[in-house]
Design an enzyme around this catalytic site. Structure first.
Site, PDB file in Angstrom:
ATOM      1  N   SER A 175      55.627  73.701  58.295  1.00  0.00           N
ATOM      2  CA  SER A 175      56.780  72.413  58.668  1.00  0.00           C
ATOM      3  C   SER A 175      57.483  72.425  59.698  1.00  0.00           C
ATOM      4  O   SER A 175      57.453  73.091  60.556  1.00  0.00           O
ATOM      5  CB  SER A 175      56.265  71.381  57.700  1.00  0.00           C
ATOM      6  OG  SER A 175      56.334  69.942  58.172  1.00  0.00           O
ATOM      7  N   ASP A 345      45.532  66.282  59.418  1.00  0.00           N
ATOM      8  CA  ASP A 345      47.108  65.850  59.123  1.00  0.00           C
ATOM      9  C   ASP A 345      47.609  65.483  60.213  1.00  0.00           C
ATOM     10  O   ASP A 345      47.518  65.416  60.857  1.00  0.00           O
ATOM     11  CB  ASP A 345      47.543  67.633  59.698  1.00  0.00           C
ATOM     12  CG  ASP A 345      48.893  67.635  58.978  1.00  0.00           C
ATOM     13  OD1 ASP A 345      50.414  67.284  58.885  1.00  0.00           O
ATOM     14  OD2 ASP A 345      49.033  69.181  59.092  1.00  0.00           O
ATOM     15  N   HIS A 378      48.972  67.564  55.716  1.00  0.00           N
ATOM     16  CA  HIS A 378      50.164  68.934  54.687  1.00  0.00           C
ATOM     17  C   HIS A 378      50.156  69.291  53.993  1.00  0.00           C
ATOM     18  O   HIS A 378      51.000  70.649  53.875  1.00  0.00           O
ATOM     19  CB  HIS A 378      50.602  67.703  55.883  1.00  0.00           C
ATOM     20  CG  HIS A 378      52.500  68.097  56.298  1.00  0.00           C
ATOM     21  ND1 HIS A 378      51.904  69.031  58.036  1.00  0.00           N
ATOM     22  CD2 HIS A 378      53.395  68.532  55.884  1.00  0.00           C
ATOM     23  CE1 HIS A 378      53.089  69.388  58.136  1.00  0.00           C
ATOM     24  NE2 HIS A 378      54.071  69.136  57.513  1.00  0.00           N
TER      25      HIS A 378
END
Length: 403
Positions: A175, A345, A378
């Site tokens: 991320s 995601d 995610h």
């Protein structure tokens, strides 16, 4: 931004799950004394691994906490092991990598796989909430965005690892950890101390992030305020931020009941007890300026330095009316890169990852490895119960092929 969203999501969940004002592990945000129980003692040593707590100072005075796991559970630290630096995302810290059992979490899998593992914790998180001259209750302490992580945090930890090992390091980011790495590589930073990079759920372009909560949050943040209600620290457990999040949840179409899904996408493979542990330890503080910068990335569809919202201020900082762009095509074409992304995601949207891949189209073909996991969202990349079989084994294999 993906982060923004992840952020907002985590915050609200944590706030709802634990009630306002409860600090991580009983710690009060903004304390200047390092917490008694660090990541080593709570999450590594208890499983029989050696672990060292280390402080690294950045050039702008922040004192960052790092953890070093020099060998696997079976020992073997006397041989020269390749160093790997692991970098977390926004509003969390290095502990998020260690929530699953040892055989399922990436740092300990890497340690057992023959690597010298280093876990980074960015400025503002609970173990890196220290500075040589500023206190966390001073606004100046929080006057930074992810630009400063690119310029100060990553170079500080890379330099330290290199000074201790004499070797170039492999890198793993998730991320925000991918965003700051891509920005760094595009500026020519770190590349002389970098052996290869693994980017999990990569964030660079965020224009397709379309969850209702994320879009609402980005719109609100881009009021070009440098502080939220006059608060420089974005503390998800504090009262001002809690009120802000509650207001966000009243936006049409925003569902704050299943936040994890509405923000990150439908994670396939999380264990409920791991999620509980996650909520006990996270979220962490960041700067409000950082959240504004992430929201600008969502809105503007480009990867650029912080926009001060006024051309004169931008000229003052950058010598030009618009913030400079991070040009990802400048990333060295022979840098070995492994990218893994998920079909579910909501933050690192498939279309945005394709934009990132397009910016790497001139990369040496044999230096770019792409993994697409249809069912992953995610959080699966850091907490998925099957992440070892699906992702981490591939990461170890990728690192082992770099000579």
């Amino acid at each position: 931004m993906a982060l923004l969203v992840l952020a907002t999501m985590i915050m609200v969940i944590a706030h709802q799950a634990h009630g306002s004002g409860r600090g991580s592990m009983g710690l009060v945000s903004g304390t200047t004394d390092p917490p008694i129980a660090g990541i080593c003692s709570t999450s590594v040593s208890i499983h029989g691994y050696k672990c060292h707590e280390i402080d690294v100072e950045t050039r702008d005075g922040f004192i960052l906490s790092m953890q070093r796991i020099p060998e696997g559970r079976g020992g073997g630290g006397d041989t020269e092991r390749p160093p790997v630096l692991i970098q977390h995302g926004v509003l969390v810290d290095g502990m998020t990598w260690l929530l699953n059992p040892p055989e399922q979490n990436l740092p300990l899998i890497l340690a057992d796989g023959g690597f010298d593992v280093w876990i980074a914790n960015t400025r503002g998180t609970r173990y890196s909430c220290r500075h040589t001259s500023l206190q966390p209750n001073e606004p100046g302490f929080w006057n930074w965005s992810w630009d400063e992580m690119v310029v100060f945090d990553l170079p500080a930890v890379f330099d330290y690892v290199y000074s201790q090992t004499g070797q170039k390091a492999h890198y793993v980011g998730h991320s925000l950890g991918t965003l700051i790495a891509l920005a760094s590589f595009s500026e020519g930073l770190l590349v002389d101390k970098l052996k290869s990079a693994v980017l999990l759920s990569p964030i660079a372009y965020l224009s397709h992030m379309n969850t209702a909560l994320g879009v609402a949050a980005a719109k609100v943040f881009v009021g070009e305020i440098t502080t939220l209600l006059g608060v420089a620290e974005f503390n998800p457990k504090g009262e001002p931020v809690a009120k802000f999040l509650k207001a966000l949840c009243d936006y049409p179409g925003v569902d704050c009941y299943d936040l994890l899904t509405s923000i990150t996408g439908q994670n396939c493979c999380l264990n409920a007890s791991t999620v509980d542990l996650f909520l006990k330890n996270e979220p962490q503080s960041t700067s409000t300026k950082n959240m504004v910068h992430l929201a600008q990335t969502v809105r503007d569809g480009v990867l650029a330095k912080y926009n001060y919202g006024n051309p004169n201020f931008n000229v003052m900082h950058y010598g030009e009316a618009k913030p400079p762009i991070y040009n990802l095509s400048n990333i060295p074409h022979n840098l070995p890169i492994f990218i893994s992304y998920g079909g579910k995601d909501a933050l690192s949207d498939v279309r945005d990852v394709e934009l990132l891949l397009d910016s790497l189209k001139l990369h040496d073909v044999d230096k770019l490895t792409i993994q697409y996991i249809k069912d992953y969202a995610h959080a699966d990349f850091i907490m998925g119960v099957n992440a070892k079989d699906i992702v981490y084994n591939q990461v170890v294999s990728f690192f082992n092929h770099q000579h």
